[in-house]
Design a protein around this motif. Structure first.
Motif, PDB file in Angstrom:
ATOM      1  N   GLN A  46       0.826  -1.209   0.000  1.00 19.53           N
ATOM      2  CA  GLN A  46       0.000   0.000   0.000  1.00 19.53           C
ATOM      3  C   GLN A  46       0.860   1.258   0.000  1.00 19.53           C
ATOM      4  O   GLN A  46       0.535   2.236  -0.662  1.00 19.53           O
ATOM      5  CB  GLN A  46      -0.942   0.016   1.207  1.00 19.53           C
ATOM      6  CG  GLN A  46      -1.787   1.274   1.321  1.00 19.53           C
ATOM      7  CD  GLN A  46      -2.614   1.553   0.072  1.00 19.53           C
ATOM      8  OE1 GLN A  46      -3.507   0.811  -0.259  1.00 19.53           O
ATOM      9  NE2 GLN A  46      -2.319   2.637  -0.626  1.00 19.53           N
ATOM     10  N   SER A  47       1.971   1.237   0.711  1.00 25.82           N
ATOM     11  CA  SER A  47       2.834   2.422   0.791  1.00 25.82           C
ATOM     12  C   SER A  47       3.393   2.811  -0.574  1.00 25.82           C
ATOM     13  O   SER A  47       3.622   3.987  -0.834  1.00 25.82           O
ATOM     14  CB  SER A  47       3.984   2.173   1.767  1.00 25.82           C
ATOM     15  OG  SER A  47       3.488   2.000   3.063  1.00 25.82           O
ATOM     16  N   TYR A  99      -4.500  -5.294   5.988  1.00 25.12           N
ATOM     17  CA  TYR A  99      -3.433  -4.911   6.921  1.00 25.12           C
ATOM     18  C   TYR A  99      -3.998  -4.818   8.337  1.00 25.12           C
ATOM     19  O   TYR A  99      -3.417  -5.353   9.290  1.00 25.12           O
ATOM     20  CB  TYR A  99      -2.812  -3.571   6.516  1.00 25.12           C
ATOM     21  CG  TYR A  99      -2.069  -2.915   7.650  1.00 25.12           C
ATOM     22  CD1 TYR A  99      -0.793  -3.324   8.004  1.00 25.12           C
ATOM     23  CD2 TYR A  99      -2.679  -1.923   8.424  1.00 25.12           C
ATOM     24  CE1 TYR A  99      -0.135  -2.762   9.084  1.00 25.12           C
ATOM     25  CE2 TYR A  99      -2.023  -1.352   9.497  1.00 25.12           C
ATOM     26  CZ  TYR A  99      -0.752  -1.774   9.824  1.00 25.12           C
ATOM     27  OH  TYR A  99      -0.108  -1.222  10.895  1.00 25.12           O
ATOM     28  N   TRP A 142      -8.900   6.913   3.059  1.00 29.19           N
ATOM     29  CA  TRP A 142      -8.325   5.601   3.357  1.00 29.19           C
ATOM     30  C   TRP A 142      -6.838   5.730   3.678  1.00 29.19           C
ATOM     31  O   TRP A 142      -6.336   5.083   4.596  1.00 29.19           O
ATOM     32  CB  TRP A 142      -8.525   4.642   2.185  1.00 29.19           C
ATOM     33  CG  TRP A 142      -9.915   4.103   2.110  1.00 29.19           C
ATOM     34  CD1 TRP A 142     -10.929   4.552   1.302  1.00 29.19           C
ATOM     35  CD2 TRP A 142     -10.461   3.033   2.875  1.00 29.19           C
ATOM     36  NE1 TRP A 142     -12.054   3.824   1.526  1.00 29.19           N
ATOM     37  CE2 TRP A 142     -11.800   2.877   2.488  1.00 29.19           C
ATOM     38  CE3 TRP A 142      -9.935   2.191   3.851  1.00 29.19           C
ATOM     39  CZ2 TRP A 142     -12.628   1.906   3.037  1.00 29.19           C
ATOM     40  CZ3 TRP A 142     -10.762   1.223   4.402  1.00 29.19           C
ATOM     41  CH2 TRP A 142     -12.091   1.088   3.996  1.00 29.19           C
ATOM     42  N   LEU A 143      -6.132   6.561   2.916  1.00 28.95           N
ATOM     43  CA  LEU A 143      -4.699   6.742   3.175  1.00 28.95           C
ATOM     44  C   LEU A 143      -4.463   7.426   4.514  1.00 28.95           C
ATOM     45  O   LEU A 143      -3.526   7.090   5.238  1.00 28.95           O
ATOM     46  CB  LEU A 143      -4.048   7.558   2.057  1.00 28.95           C
ATOM     47  CG  LEU A 143      -3.797   6.824   0.747  1.00 28.95           C
ATOM     48  CD1 LEU A 143      -3.154   7.752  -0.271  1.00 28.95           C
ATOM     49  CD2 LEU A 143      -2.942   5.592   0.961  1.00 28.95           C
ATOM     50  N   PRO A 157      -5.071   4.678  -2.916  1.00 36.71           N
ATOM     51  CA  PRO A 157      -5.415   3.807  -1.788  1.00 36.71           C
ATOM     52  C   PRO A 157      -6.210   2.588  -2.249  1.00 36.71           C
ATOM     53  O   PRO A 157      -7.024   2.667  -3.154  1.00 36.71           O
ATOM     54  CB  PRO A 157      -6.256   4.708  -0.889  1.00 36.71           C
ATOM     55  CG  PRO A 157      -6.790   5.774  -1.774  1.00 36.71           C
ATOM     56  CD  PRO A 157      -5.781   5.961  -2.861  1.00 36.71           C
ATOM     57  N   SER A 158      -5.951   1.469  -1.604  1.00 34.25           N
ATOM     58  CA  SER A 158      -6.701   0.239  -1.863  1.00 34.25           C
ATOM     59  C   SER A 158      -7.370  -0.186  -0.556  1.00 34.25           C
ATOM     60  O   SER A 158      -6.693  -0.694   0.346  1.00 34.25           O
ATOM     61  CB  SER A 158      -5.756  -0.862  -2.355  1.00 34.25           C
ATOM     62  OG  SER A 158      -6.428  -2.103  -2.361  1.00 34.25           O
ATOM     63  N   PHE A 205      -5.017   4.869   7.137  1.00 33.96           N
ATOM     64  CA  PHE A 205      -3.891   3.924   7.104  1.00 33.96           C
ATOM     65  C   PHE A 205      -2.682   4.520   7.825  1.00 33.96           C
ATOM     66  O   PHE A 205      -2.067   3.863   8.668  1.00 33.96           O
ATOM     67  CB  PHE A 205      -3.562   3.601   5.648  1.00 33.96           C
ATOM     68  CG  PHE A 205      -2.371   2.711   5.461  1.00 33.96           C
ATOM     69  CD1 PHE A 205      -2.365   1.415   5.941  1.00 33.96           C
ATOM     70  CD2 PHE A 205      -1.257   3.167   4.777  1.00 33.96           C
ATOM     71  CE1 PHE A 205      -1.262   0.581   5.754  1.00 33.96           C
ATOM     72  CE2 PHE A 205      -0.159   2.351   4.582  1.00 33.96           C
ATOM     73  CZ  PHE A 205      -0.161   1.058   5.073  1.00 33.96           C
ATOM     74  N   LYS A 229       1.899   2.074  -3.530  1.00 33.00           N
ATOM     75  CA  LYS A 229       0.835   2.286  -4.523  1.00 33.00           C
ATOM     76  C   LYS A 229       0.528   3.773  -4.630  1.00 33.00           C
ATOM     77  O   LYS A 229       0.623   4.508  -3.666  1.00 33.00           O
ATOM     78  CB  LYS A 229      -0.433   1.535  -4.126  1.00 33.00           C
ATOM     79  CG  LYS A 229      -0.400   0.048  -4.423  1.00 33.00           C
ATOM     80  CD  LYS A 229      -1.683  -0.630  -3.988  1.00 33.00           C
ATOM     81  CE  LYS A 229      -2.903  -0.154  -4.725  1.00 33.00           C
ATOM     82  NZ  LYS A 229      -3.030  -0.630  -6.088  1.00 33.00           N
ATOM     83  N   LEU A 278      -6.490  -3.701   0.648  1.00 33.38           N
ATOM     84  CA  LEU A 278      -5.160  -3.824   1.254  1.00 33.38           C
ATOM     85  C   LEU A 278      -5.145  -3.248   2.665  1.00 33.38           C
ATOM     86  O   LEU A 278      -4.577  -3.842   3.587  1.00 33.38           O
ATOM     87  CB  LEU A 278      -4.117  -3.087   0.416  1.00 33.38           C
ATOM     88  CG  LEU A 278      -3.538  -3.795  -0.796  1.00 33.38           C
ATOM     89  CD1 LEU A 278      -2.594  -2.863  -1.545  1.00 33.38           C
ATOM     90  CD2 LEU A 278      -2.814  -5.059  -0.388  1.00 33.38           C
ATOM     91  N   ILE A 279      -5.762  -2.091   2.833  1.00 32.80           N
ATOM     92  CA  ILE A 279      -5.749  -1.419   4.133  1.00 32.80           C
ATOM     93  C   ILE A 279      -6.535  -2.223   5.166  1.00 32.80           C
ATOM     94  O   ILE A 279      -6.092  -2.405   6.305  1.00 32.80           O
ATOM     95  CB  ILE A 279      -6.287   0.025   3.992  1.00 32.80           C
ATOM     96  CG1 ILE A 279      -5.309   0.847   3.135  1.00 32.80           C
ATOM     97  CG2 ILE A 279      -6.498   0.672   5.350  1.00 32.80           C
ATOM     98  CD1 ILE A 279      -5.828   2.190   2.693  1.00 32.80           C
TER      99      ILE A 279
END
Length: 197
Positions: free
Chosen positions: A31-32, A45, A172-173, A37-38, A176, A34, A41-42
């Motif tokens: 994710q970092s 995690y 999302w980011l 944001p997904s 995260f 990309k 993935l988040i």
């Protein structure tokens, strides 16, 4: 909470915790790097990190009763104090501030990695810099201060996203980033509680 409640402290749960931590680390790295944001993935995690933290918290609680509760309170105190200081304008997150802080954080991570290698190869005994003694407490306090630094970067990212009308999925980011930082602070708080106990 589920990992704590459902997985008794044993070698199997330790293995599951380490495996979950490694999977969470890989998902965080993906994710970092990309560009966008997904959510999958988040959330993945968060789930695997949750298993790791649940087992770790139960492990600390079985050795130092009440340590996770104290670590949660400490994490909330650091986060709340950092937010108050940030909102009061005592800290201005500028490009220079970020560069200096990131340089210090990178140096800390390199020293920690070298220390881990020294411990693994038997050069540094009892954890080296990460021991459960006075030196370990000092390193833990430095790590928590670095966590507070990363919180200020997270707050700035959120504030800028709102001010400049970032797309909704950028939330999302922001979530995260906050999660990574809060996990960092919580784990260091657990170690400090154990050291002072």
């Amino acid at each position: 909470v589920l990992a704590w409640a459902l997985l008794p402290v044993s070698g199997t749960s330790y293995g599951l915790a380490v495996g979950s931590a490694l999977i969470a680390f890989v998902l965080a790295m993906v994710q970092s790097f990309k560009r966008s944001p997904s959510p999958a993935l988040i959330l993945g995690y968060a789930a695997f990190e949750g298993v790791f933290l649940g087992v770790l918290s139960e492990m600390y609680n079985s050795r130092w009763s009440g340590a996770p509760f104290q670590a949660v309170l400490g994490t909330m105190a650091v986060s709340g104090a950092t937010l108050l200081i940030y909102k009061a304008g005592w800290i201005r997150v500028t490009a220079r501030y970020a560069r200096i802080g990131l340089a210090i954080a990178m140096a800390f991570l390199v020293v920690t990695a070298v220390n881990l290698l020294l411990v693994v190869f038997g050069v540094a005994e009892n954890g080296g810099l990460r021991s459960f003694g006075p030196l370990g407490a000092i390193v833990g306090i430095i790590a928590i201060l670095l966590g507070a630094f990363f919180l200020t970067l997270d707050f700035k990212q959120i504030e800028d996203g709102i001010a400049y009308g970032a797309p909704r999925n950028e939330a999302w980011l922001a979530a995260f980033g906050l999660t990574l930082t809060l996990v960092w602070i919580y784990v260091e708080m657990l170690r400090l509680v154990a050291i002072f106990s």
